[in-house]
Design an enzyme around this catalytic site. Structure first.
Site, short mmCIF file in Angstrom:
data_model
loop_
_atom_site.label_atom_id
_atom_site.label_comp_id
_atom_site.label_asym_id
_atom_site.label_seq_id
_atom_site.Cartn_x
_atom_site.Cartn_y
_atom_site.Cartn_z
N GLY A 115 87.54 140.63 137.26
CA GLY A 115 85.98 141.24 137.33
C GLY A 115 85.63 142.59 137.61
O GLY A 115 84.74 143.26 138.09
N ALA A 119 82.41 144.55 138.53
CA ALA A 119 82.26 145.11 140.09
C ALA A 119 81.67 146.78 139.79
O ALA A 119 81.07 147.34 140.37
CB ALA A 119 83.73 145.44 140.68
N ASP A 160 80.64 136.99 135.94
CA ASP A 160 81.54 137.81 136.79
C ASP A 160 80.38 138.75 137.65
O ASP A 160 80.66 138.85 138.66
CB ASP A 160 82.12 138.93 135.51
CG ASP A 160 83.38 138.26 135.08
OD1 ASP A 160 83.40 137.05 135.18
OD2 ASP A 160 83.99 139.15 134.42
O1 PMV Z 1 88.12 139.03 131.67
P1 PMV Z 1 87.17 139.02 133.00
O2 PMV Z 1 87.33 138.88 134.11
O3 PMV Z 1 85.97 139.84 132.39
O4 PMV Z 1 86.51 137.39 132.52
C1 PMV Z 1 85.97 136.90 131.19
C2 PMV Z 1 85.42 135.59 131.61
C3 PMV Z 1 84.94 135.03 130.21
O5 PMV Z 1 84.57 133.67 130.63
C4 PMV Z 1 86.11 134.92 129.38
C5 PMV Z 1 84.12 135.52 129.57
C6 PMV Z 1 82.53 135.37 130.24
O6 PMV Z 1 81.74 136.13 129.71
O7 PMV Z 1 82.52 134.72 131.01
#
Ligand code: PMV
Length: 327
Positions: A115, A119, A160
């Protein structure tokens, strides 16, 4: 000088599936990005220092001093610049008339799956809000951060930035009609120990999300069956978390990892970390976030197991970060 912070997060269940309206469960972690915004009166102060992660555009300059995986800041350079401009626009803030210096730091390591981009967005929106008395409440900060997230993730679900803004453990379900998302705060009986294993690979969430979309369109039947399982799993996981049944939570995390393997978003290094975690006593382990690199997460029942799992990851050439969730 205005300050703002945003939590890192971990997705415990259903990353990727969440993009399509399947419920997901995430938690803030005990690490943050902290941003400071300062007014600039002399235009020469808008020159970037030239260190990795420094950049400038249209009336603002950024010095990004967050700890990061090698190559992370370079890979995200364009996304970050676009994201900052999107945040200014969403906050209705004109940097051409109000020149600013932005400084980012904090103990959240910048790497995919934790995230980090959310953040950044949340902490910047809050720092601007504080310095210029923009009067935004947390819901509005969350909405502004969501606009910034679009630069990194294309069609982000919003999970996120929500975890990053509000903290704690949340159940998040995207409203596919475009209205308000369904966000529920979950209260665990006690904090839960986890280890986040860093694969040391920088991955592109946007590409991972696009890959799922492409494969889903190519084989809708296969994907429908997997998505149905993910839906059922989310309900069981919420119950297990509320009952503080960590063995069951771990078992369901293992099943969730299998589903993520089936939609092809894991990586051999993440799978190796998952194996290391399970062999060293984790109750469950799975990749987390966008995948194809970045982080995985292991559920550890006590301090001793948490220490052992993190040490085993370090010994294998990765990085195990010990964190608390549900606080
Ligand atoms: O890679 P990260 O921590 O930004 O997480 C992305 C999460 C997903 O489900 C793959 C995309 C989203 O927008 O929810």
């Amino acid at each position: 000088m205005g300050k703002g912070s945003g939590f890192g997060k971990v997705i415990l269940f259903n990353e990727h599936f969440v993009v399509y309206g399947i419920p997901s469960i995430a938690s803030a972690i005990d690490a943050k990005t902290e941003t400071v915004v300062e007014r600039v009166t002399n235009p020469s102060q808008l020159n970037p220092s030239g260190t990795e992660g420094s950049m400038a555009d249209n009336g603002w300059v950024l010095e990004d001093q967050r700890p990061a995986n090698p190559g992370y800041k370079k890979t995200k350079f364009k996304h970050q610049m676009e994201s900052i401009n999107l945040i200014m626009k969403a906050a209705k803030f004109d940097t051409a008339t109000n020149n600013i210096r932005i400084h980012m730091a904090g103990d959240l390591k910048a790497v995919g799956g934790v995230g980090a981009s959310a953040a950044v967005c949340v902490s910047l929106a809050r720092a601007l809000n504080s310095e210029f008395d923009l009067g935004y409440n947390d819901e509005e900060i969350n909405a502004i951060a969501y606009e910034g997230e679009k630069a990194y993730a294309g069609t982000p679900s919003g999970i996120d930035n929500t975890a990053s803004t509000f903290g704690g453990l949340i159940r998040f379900q995207k409203n596919l009609e475009g209205g308000e998302n369904n966000i529920e705060t979950l209260k665990a009986k006690k904090p839960i120990r986890i280890v986040m294993g860093n694969s040391r690979l920088t991955a592109n969430t946007k590409a991972a999300v696009a890959g799922v979309r492409m494969r889903k369109e190519e084989d809708p039947q296969k994907y429908e069956a997997i998505f149905k399982e993910a839906q059922e799993l989310a309900e069981k996981a919420q119950k297990a978390l509320m009952a503080y049944d960590l063995e069951e939570v771990g078992r369901l995390m293992n099943l969730n990892h299998e589903l993520l393997l089936q939609i092809e978003v894991s990586h051999e290094k993440l799978n190796e970390l998952v194996k290391i975690a399970r062999e060293n006593g984790a109750l469950g382990a799975k990749m987390t976030g966008g995948g194809l690199g970045g982080y995985m997460v292991a559920l550890t029942p006590d301090k001793e197991t948490q220490d052992r799992v993190a040490a085993a990851m370090d010994a294998a050439g990765y990085e195990g970060h010990k964190r608390m969730i549900g606080v």
